[in-house]
Enzyme design. Structure first.
Site, PDB file in Angstrom:
ATOM      1  CE1 TYR A 115      -3.567  -2.219   0.104  1.00  0.00           C
ATOM      2  CE2 TYR A 115      -3.209  -2.595   2.943  1.00  0.00           C
ATOM      3  CZ  TYR A 115      -3.932  -3.308   1.943  1.00  0.00           C
ATOM      4  OH  TYR A 115      -4.950  -3.834   1.875  1.00  0.00           O
TER       5      TYR A 115
ATOM      6  NE  ARG B 124      -5.111   4.827  -3.773  1.00  0.00           N
ATOM      7  CZ  ARG B 124      -5.307   3.805  -3.143  1.00  0.00           C
ATOM      8  NH1 ARG B 124      -6.955   3.225  -3.375  1.00  0.00           N
ATOM      9  NH2 ARG B 124      -4.674   2.591  -2.504  1.00  0.00           N
TER      10      ARG B 124
ATOM     11  CG  ASN C 116      -7.394  -1.826  -4.057  1.00  0.00           C
ATOM     12  OD1 ASN C 116      -6.550  -1.515  -3.209  1.00  0.00           O
ATOM     13  ND2 ASN C 116      -9.008  -2.165  -3.682  1.00  0.00           N
TER      14      ASN C 116
ATOM     15  CE1 TYR D 120      -9.239  -4.958   4.213  1.00  0.00           C
ATOM     16  CE2 TYR D 120      -8.401  -4.906   2.305  1.00  0.00           C
ATOM     17  CZ  TYR D 120      -9.530  -4.750   3.154  1.00  0.00           C
ATOM     18  OH  TYR D 120     -10.104  -3.593   2.806  1.00  0.00           O
ATOM     19  CE  LYS D 121      -4.462  -6.694  -1.988  1.00  0.00           C
ATOM     20  NZ  LYS D 121      -4.999  -5.453  -2.648  1.00  0.00           N
TER      21      LYS D 121
HETATM   22  C1  HEM Z   1     -10.303   0.279   0.897  1.00  0.00           C
HETATM   23  C2  HEM Z   1     -13.777   3.476   0.573  1.00  0.00           C
HETATM   24  C3  HEM Z   1     -10.282   6.199  -0.497  1.00  0.00           C
HETATM   25  C4  HEM Z   1      -6.502   3.080   0.397  1.00  0.00           C
HETATM   26  C5  HEM Z   1     -11.355   0.511   1.249  1.00  0.00           C
HETATM   27  C6  HEM Z   1     -12.537   0.323   1.636  1.00  0.00           C
HETATM   28  C7  HEM Z   1     -13.697   1.455   1.451  1.00  0.00           C
HETATM   29  C8  HEM Z   1     -12.702   2.394   0.703  1.00  0.00           C
HETATM   30  C9  HEM Z   1     -15.528   1.050   1.438  1.00  0.00           C
HETATM   31  C10 HEM Z   1     -12.973  -1.128   1.857  1.00  0.00           C
HETATM   32  C11 HEM Z   1     -12.204  -1.451   3.049  1.00  0.00           C
HETATM   33  C12 HEM Z   1     -13.533  -2.080   4.389  1.00  0.00           C
HETATM   34  O1  HEM Z   1     -12.492  -3.499   4.043  1.00  0.00           O
HETATM   35  O2  HEM Z   1     -14.648  -2.558   4.251  1.00  0.00           O
HETATM   36  C13 HEM Z   1     -12.575   4.586  -0.093  1.00  0.00           C
HETATM   37  C14 HEM Z   1     -13.386   6.092  -0.440  1.00  0.00           C
HETATM   38  C15 HEM Z   1     -12.578   6.810  -0.480  1.00  0.00           C
HETATM   39  C16 HEM Z   1     -11.346   6.168  -0.459  1.00  0.00           C
HETATM   40  C17 HEM Z   1     -15.036   6.117  -0.031  1.00  0.00           C
HETATM   41  C18 HEM Z   1     -12.664   7.993  -0.811  1.00  0.00           C
HETATM   42  C19 HEM Z   1     -13.090   9.264  -0.124  1.00  0.00           C
HETATM   43  C20 HEM Z   1      -8.859   5.765  -0.373  1.00  0.00           C
HETATM   44  C21 HEM Z   1      -7.395   6.814  -0.926  1.00  0.00           C
HETATM   45  C22 HEM Z   1      -6.546   5.795  -0.653  1.00  0.00           C
HETATM   46  C23 HEM Z   1      -7.784   4.296  -0.348  1.00  0.00           C
HETATM   47  C24 HEM Z   1      -7.398   8.150  -1.101  1.00  0.00           C
HETATM   48  C25 HEM Z   1      -5.378   5.578  -0.553  1.00  0.00           C
HETATM   49  C26 HEM Z   1      -4.650   5.601   0.333  1.00  0.00           C
HETATM   50  C27 HEM Z   1      -7.572   2.124   0.421  1.00  0.00           C
HETATM   51  C28 HEM Z   1      -6.957   0.782   0.676  1.00  0.00           C
HETATM   52  C29 HEM Z   1      -7.325   0.273   1.103  1.00  0.00           C
HETATM   53  C30 HEM Z   1      -9.275   0.765   1.289  1.00  0.00           C
HETATM   54  C31 HEM Z   1      -5.163   0.283   0.434  1.00  0.00           C
HETATM   55  C32 HEM Z   1      -7.635  -1.482   1.200  1.00  0.00           C
HETATM   56  C33 HEM Z   1      -7.585  -2.258  -0.714  1.00  0.00           C
HETATM   57  C34 HEM Z   1      -7.578  -3.455  -0.934  1.00  0.00           C
HETATM   58  O3  HEM Z   1      -6.556  -4.185   0.353  1.00  0.00           O
HETATM   59  O4  HEM Z   1      -8.015  -3.913  -1.731  1.00  0.00           O
HETATM   60  N1  HEM Z   1     -11.591   2.364   0.560  1.00  0.00           N
HETATM   61  N2  HEM Z   1     -11.452   4.903   0.394  1.00  0.00           N
HETATM   62  N3  HEM Z   1      -8.595   4.742  -0.391  1.00  0.00           N
HETATM   63  N4  HEM Z   1      -8.491   2.002   0.413  1.00  0.00           N
HETATM   64 FE1  HEM Z   1     -10.159   3.311   0.579  1.00  0.00          FE
END
Ligand code: HEM
Length: 343
Positions: free
Chosen positions: A37, A223, A225, A316-317
């Site tokens: 990350y 970005r 993911n 986690y994934k």
């Molecule tokens: C995961 C929403 C912006 C980094 C997630 C999750 C949600 C989410 C709902 C899943 C969490 C869970 O396990 O329940 C959002 C929303 C954003 C946003 C609505 C905008 C406002 C960002 C940004 C970053 C980020 C800007 C930048 C670093 C991550 C990462 C994960 C994640 C690293 C884990 C993903 C994975 O490993 O599959 N996000 N996010 N998010 N988010 Fe965001």
């Protein structure tokens, strides 16, 4: 250029596939052989023709089938769409943005005619031709945000900015990687990111939030993911875990190529003009391993990424049950040659 939209399914017989042209434009998200990350944000600007950056809101051959799948999800579970009452002006902002971007990018398929507050929206792939009054929700068949996100690929959240934080106060979420809008609605940035491992400790979310609070109108950011999904299923929600969770046990050395999918999210963030909210677009791309290995540099890199992934991310994934089998299957395509950073 006109897109040939495919008829295909993301459930039952899973007939979704990418055409060779669509594989070429797949946004392979790894620029090196390891993954961790980071605050991987860059300006969301237009890119080369034939890539997913050609337009800032991307429409591809799966558009019609994805919109059909969304309609099925909403019919079974209307709570996949929610908007709190104070988000109405952000709803109109989003409708305007998505209509303008789709009409500008794909004039063969979408037309927006504006005459003051009298608007006409023509969506040819879905057979829609509606006239309505901008700002008057009673002139549309759904609330504005629901109306337009039933006609746009990807999931969408609108986050409200107040008290130095972002709040998930509206969403259309039917193609998510195992998280729930109904659970997260009303939460703030740190709260909804609570379950993510390692990223909090290394300061990723503190820096990302600071950056987003200063996001400017007209300067969207993006970005990537990624995760993996068994079968080309869009709706991998906690609500339907009983339908897709057991699929993870069905991967064998013989079916990896067809069953195991790389799932990439191209996420873009847009400051909205009237509401000052932020629209978060999560555009999902799926590609099975047979398709992925048709591009040798991806076939070389992806098993390396999977081999070196930190255990917390594997867990986690949700990759634990089929990661080894997938690495074994992919490894025959990795000749051990060094890969170039950045590609
Ligand atoms: C995961 C929403 C912006 C980094 C997630 C999750 C949600 C989410 C709902 C899943 C969490 C869970 O396990 O329940 C959002 C929303 C954003 C946003 C609505 C905008 C406002 C960002 C940004 C970053 C980020 C800007 C930048 C670093 C991550 C990462 C994960 C994640 C690293 C884990 C993903 C994975 O490993 O599959 N996000 N996010 N998010 N988010 Fe965001």
């Amino acid at each position: 250029m006109a897109i040939a939209f495919k008829q295909e399914t993301f459930r039952d017989d899973f007939s979704y596939r990418n055409s060779p042209g669509n594989i070429r434009r797949f946004p392979f998200p790894f620029d090196r052989d390891e993954y961790m990350y980071s605050v991987n944000m860059e300006p969301h600007v237009r890119g080369r023709a034939g890539t997913v950056y050609e337009n800032l809101i991307d429409v591809d051959e799966h558009y019609v089938a994805e919109m059909h799948d969304r309609a099925l999800v909403l019919k079974e579970d209307p709570l996949r769409y929610q908007a709190l009452p104070h988000m109405m002006s952000a709803q109109w902002d989003t409708l305007e943005l998505l209509m303008e971007e789709q009409a500008a990018g794909y004039p063969d398929h979408f037309t927006l005619i504006r005459n003051g507050d009298q608007w006409r929206w023509i969506n040819r792939p879905l057979g829609i031709d509606d006239s309505f009054t901008f700002g008057d929700a009673s002139t549309l068949p759904y609330e504005p945000f629901e109306y337009i996100t039933r006609q746009a690929q990807g999931d969408f959240c609108i986050v409200d900015q107040r008290d130095g934080n972002l709040w998930m106060d509206a969403g259309m979420v039917t193609t998510q990687a195992d998280w729930s809008l109904d659970f997260d609605i009303g939460m703030n940035f740190m709260e909804w990111h609570g379950p993510v491992p390692l990223a909090h400790q290394i300061g990723v979310f503190d820096r990302a939030l600071k950056f987003l609070l200063n996001l400017q109108q007209g300067k969207p950011t993006r970005r990537f993911n990624w995760t993996m999904t068994i079968n080309p299923r869009l709706d991998t929600s906690p609500e339907n875990y009983h339908k897709w969770g057991p699929d993870r046990r069905t991967v064998t050395p013989d079916n990896v190529g067809e069953k195991v999918h790389l799932r990439v999210e191209l996420q873009s963030l847009w400051r909205l003009p009237r509401s000052n909210a932020i629209l978060f677009v999560i555009r999902c791309y799926l590609m099975n391993m047979e398709e992925l290995v048709t591009v040798p540099k991806w076939a070389r890199r992806f098993p390396r990424v999977l081999k070196t992934l930190p255990p917390e991310l594997i867990d986690y994934k949700g990759l634990t049950r089929y990661r080894e089998t997938t690495i074994d299957w992919l490894s025959k395509y990795d000749d051990g040659a060094p890969t170039s950073p950045g590609i």
